[in-house]
Design an enzyme around this catalytic site. Structure first.
Site, mmCIF file in Angstrom:
data_model
loop_
_atom_site.group_PDB
_atom_site.id
_atom_site.type_symbol
_atom_site.label_atom_id
_atom_site.label_comp_id
_atom_site.label_asym_id
_atom_site.label_seq_id
_atom_site.Cartn_x
_atom_site.Cartn_y
_atom_site.Cartn_z
ATOM 1 N N SER A 230 8.852 -10.258 -1.012
ATOM 2 C CA SER A 230 8.811 -9.078 -1.872
ATOM 3 C C SER A 230 9.977 -9.154 -2.840
ATOM 4 C CB SER A 230 8.924 -7.817 -1.003
ATOM 5 O OG SER A 230 9.211 -6.670 -1.778
ATOM 6 N N TYR B 58 11.742 -1.855 5.224
ATOM 7 C CA TYR B 58 10.936 -2.834 4.495
ATOM 8 C C TYR B 58 11.840 -3.874 3.824
ATOM 9 C CZ TYR B 58 7.295 -4.451 1.205
ATOM 10 O OH TYR B 58 6.402 -5.196 0.473
#
Length: 255
Positions: free
Chosen positions: A146, A159
Site C-alpha cells: 500500500s 493498516y
C-alpha cells in the site's frame, strides 16, 4: 501473448478473491493463461466468483479460508495436496480496514487487522513455499502492499503498521527463498476505485485531495493493476526479487 508473460500451465492462488481487487487479479492472471484458485471467508461470494470465472471460460476452484486462522490455511493446503494442486503463484490480497484514532483503538481491533494482513500473508506464504521448495518447482509471491507501506495517514494505524510489515516480510521472503528460484515482490496500489474506498470517494474533501495531490489527477482503476500482477507472476520478472512496485499515478513521487 509474448511467451515471457504467458502463464499457461501455472496455478495461481489469490486470497480475498471473491470481489474487489482480489477478483480483478484473478481475472487478470486467468486471462494470461493461469488456472485460478480463489480463497475467501464468504462461501456464497466465493462460489459466485468461481462460477463467474468458469462462465468466462477460465479454469477455477475455490477454497474457504480465513487467513487469520492458521489451522484453516494448513487444512486448505493439505486439501490442495489431496486434489493434486501445485500452487505456482500466490497473490496475498486478503485484507480489511479499520479507521479509528490511536487513542481510541481497542487491542482486538488492532490485532484483527494485523492478523489478516501481516500474519495471514506470512502463514499462506509459508505453506505455499514449503511445497515449492520440497517439489523444486520455484514460484512467485505477490504481496499486496500500500502507499501506507511508505507513508502514514491519521486513523489507519493498524493498516499502516501491517502494510509496512508486509513490505519487510516481502524482503525477508526474497532473502530466504531466492536460492530456490522463488521470487517475492509486492504491489502497492494507490487510491483505487474499489468498494473499500466507497466512503472516501463520496467524501468531497477527500476525493478532491486525492485528485489534486496526484500527478494523474484521478483515482486509479482496478484493471490498471493487472499488468503489474501478470509481470510479477511471469518469467519476465525472474530476476526481480524483494521489490515493491507502486501503481499510484505518481503519488509517492511528489510527496
Amino acid at each position: 501473448m509474448n511467451s515471457l508473460f504467458d502463464l499457461t500451465g501455472k496455478t495461481a492462488l489469490v486470497t480475498g478473491a471473491a470481489r474487489g481487487l482480489g477478483f480483478s487479479y484473478a481475472v487478470g492472471l486467468a486471462s494470461a493463461g493461469a488456472s485460478i484458485i480463489l480463497s475467501d471467508i464468504n462461501q456464497d461470494a466465493l462460489d459466485s466468483a468461481v462460477n463467474e470465472l468458469i462462465n468466462r471460460g477460465y479454469p477455477a476452484k475455490g477454497y474457504l479460508i480465513d487467513v487469520s486462522k492458521e489451522e484453516q490455511i494448513i487444512d486448505a493446503f493439505n486439501q490442495m495436496d489431496s486434489d493434486h494442486i501445485q500452487v505456482d503463484i500466490v497473490i496475498n490480497n486478503a485484507g480489511i480496514q479499520h479507521r479509528q484514532p490511536l487513542v481510541e483503538l481497542a487491542l482486538k481491533d488492532w490485532q484483527r487487522v494485523l492478523d489478516i494482513h501481516l500474519t495471514g500473508t506470512f502463514l499462506v506464504s509459508r505453506e505455499a513455499a514449503k511445497r515449492m521448495i520440497k517439489n523444486k518447482t520455484g514460484g512467485k509471491f505477490i504481496n499486496i502492499c500500500s502507499l501506507t507501506s511508505e507513508q502514514a495517514r491519521a486513523t489507519v494505524a493498524p493498516y499502516t503498521a501491517a502494510k509496512g510489515g508486509i513490505k519487510m516480510l516481502t524482503k525477508s521472503m526474497a532473502a530466504e527463498w531466492g536460492k530456490h528460484n522463488i521470487q517475492a515482490n509486492g504491489i502497492g496500489p494507490g487510491y483505487i476505485l474499489t468498494d473499500m474506498n466507497t466512503d472516501l470517494i463520496k467524501d468531497e474533501k477527500f476525493n478532491s485531495w486525492v485528485i489534486n495531490s496526484n500527478p494523474a489527477e484521478r483515482w486509479g482503476k482496478p484493471d490498471e493493476l493487472i499488468g503489474t500482477a501478470i509481470y510479477l507472476s511471469s518469467a519476465a520478472s525472474n530476476y526481480v526479487n524483494g521489490q515493491i512496485i507502486y501503481v499510484d499515478g505518481g503519488w509517492l513521487a511528489v510527496l
